[in-house]
Design an enzyme around this catalytic site. Structure first.
Site, PDB file in Angstrom:
ATOM      1  N   CYS B 120       0.888  -1.165   0.000  1.00 19.63           N
ATOM      2  CA  CYS B 120       0.000   0.000   0.000  1.00 19.63           C
ATOM      3  C   CYS B 120       0.924   1.213   0.000  1.00 19.63           C
ATOM      4  O   CYS B 120       1.519   1.527   1.023  1.00 19.63           O
ATOM      5  CB  CYS B 120      -0.905   0.021   1.226  1.00 19.63           C
ATOM      6  N   CYS B 123      -0.694   4.370   2.224  1.00 18.35           N
ATOM      7  CA  CYS B 123      -0.710   4.332   3.691  1.00 18.35           C
ATOM      8  C   CYS B 123      -0.199   2.971   4.129  1.00 18.35           C
ATOM      9  O   CYS B 123       0.955   2.653   3.884  1.00 18.35           O
ATOM     10  CB  CYS B 123      -2.084   4.684   4.249  1.00 18.35           C
ATOM     11  N   SER B 124      -1.041   2.163   4.748  1.00 19.19           N
ATOM     12  CA  SER B 124      -0.569   0.856   5.196  1.00 19.19           C
ATOM     13  C   SER B 124      -1.696  -0.160   5.139  1.00 19.19           C
ATOM     14  O   SER B 124      -1.813  -1.011   6.007  1.00 19.19           O
ATOM     15  CB  SER B 124      -0.007   0.951   6.607  1.00 19.19           C
TER      16      SER B 124
END
Lengths: 94, 216, 101
Positions: B120, B123-124
């Site tokens: 990603c 973000c995460s």
């Protein structure tokens, strides 16, 4: 199950400030629709706590050659990303 | 404010082999103070309760890569389940009792010709409802910056050297989907039970930075 | 961030501290109750700039963003937050003392 790759699309090159879900490195790049997802609420509205309309979301497959040009590690490797409808415009095959 | 403070635990490893992190006996930080304040305000205002927060933590603690491994092992032994997983990842997880949450799960299949890896960059995003919380490296700038541009080099650093003839497909979880890799079943595993197969399936093999262990 | 030059991927991990798990739980609970969405979380994280990656840990960035979103949603006021934070700081010097366990 994934559909066969279909139409060619180009990611719009606009660079508005603020929260968008279209990575910078894909702006202006051409890819093929891998599958259709959604509809999902527009994250560019949700991010600001606003009422958000629903948009189609597409998985688009790009070749590494398209994304990175001569700097591609292996031109035939691919990169898939989810892009909302308003960031895509139809285009011809490269 | 200077703290003449003990850093006793930093050289030791926890039972899971990780360094201990600052916790209850360390000096209070600004951000921890904010967490306590927010939590207490939300409880006072009856927006949430202490029990609800505890339950939520316990629910997250229960999720681990073993959940994902069970799903993958089932897909290896049951062609019908595998087709279900590839067609609708969320429904297939739910069918095995793993609540997928609101975000949709897409399973991508490794074959003799294709290797998938998930990231990603924005973000995460991570299939946390199936695999638990992401490893720290998944959230680093280094991984997020590099794997979309030089996946082969990054995978080589993880110990995975892919032949030139194999196509690498990088999946950037940019929006509402989450991805899990369905690794290829290793050779020499014919006759192994589903439970034995699940033992071969590592967290990294479901992110794509690894492959399953080979049977010993 | 995608495509930028960066060094080797650091591989060391850590066990989550209780306060980090609480931050994670607060995010899930506040968003499931409709105060804001994950998009709001991300918006504030991005607005904090890349420098925050050098100066703050992952869950420090999260609590900062969740707080911003909850203030914007009207869940509590800055005055309430400030008063509460001062009260907590006065309780003790460690997380355990200040959070009551």
């Amino acid at each position: 199950m994934a559909e066969a790759l279909s139409s060619w699309v180009r990611v719009r090159e606009m660079m508005p400030p603020g929260h968008v879900r279209t990575p910078s490195y894909l702006r202006g790049k051409r890819g093929q629709l891998e599958r259709t997802l959604g509809p999902f609420h527009n994250p560019e509205k949700l991010a600001y706590g606003l009422e958000a309309e629903k948009l189609s979301l597409y998985r688009v497959r790009f070749s590494m050659a398209e994304v990175w040009g001569d700097a591609a590690e292996n031109p035939d490797d691919t990169l898939d990303a989810e892009i909302y409808a308003h960031w895509l415009e139809p285009c011809d095959a490269p | 404010m200077p703290h003449d403070h003990h850093d006793h635990s930093h050289d030791e490893l926890s039972p899971s082999g990780h360094p201990y992190r600052q916790d209850n006996d360390e000096p209070l930080t600004y951000w921890q103070t904010m967490e306590i304040a927010m939590r207490e305000l939300l409880i006072e205002k009856e927006i949430t309760t202490a029990a609800e927060i505890t339950a939520r933590i316990e629910e997250m603690d229960r999720r681990s890569p073993a959940d994902g491994a069970a799903v993958i092992a089932r897909a290896w032994v049951d062609p019908e389940y595998k087709a279900h997983l590839l067609a609708d990842g969320s429904a297939a997880c739910k069918a095995m009792g793993f609540e997928p949450g609101v975000l949709r799960l897409i399973a991508v299949e490794n074959t003799a010709d294709v290797h998938n890896v998930v990231v990603c960059t924005l973000c995460s995003c991570y299939p946390r409802n199936l695999l638990g919380l992401p490893p720290d490296w998944y959230k680093t700038r280094a991984y997020r910056s590099r794997v979309v541009k030089e996946p082969r080099k990054v995978l080589a650093e993880f110990g995975l050297d892919l032949p030139d003839g194999m196509t690498v497909r990088v999946h950037d979880s940019t929006a509402d989907m989450r991805y899990v890799v369905l690794p290829a079943r290793p050779e020499g595993t014919e006759g192994m039970s589903e439970a034995e197969l699940a033992q071969l399936i590592t967290r990294d093999s479901m992110i794509g930075t690894g492959v399953p262990k080979t049977p010993t | 961030m995608g495509g930028q030059d960066a060094g080797q991927v650091p591989r060391e991990g850590h066990d989550f501290a209780l306060w980090e798990k609480r931050v994670d739980a607060l995010m899930v609970l506040c968003s499931s109750k409709g105060y804001f969405t994950v998009d709001g979380l991300r918006r504030v994280l991005e607005d904090m700039g890349e420098e925050s990656f050098e100066t703050m840990t992952y869950y420090e960035r999260w609590i900062s963003s969740i707080n911003q979103n909850m203030v914007e949603a009207g869940a509590y006021s800055l005055e309430e937050l400030g008063t509460k934070m001062a009260e907590i700081t006065a309780r003790g010097e460690t997380y355990g003392e200040a959070s009551g366990g």
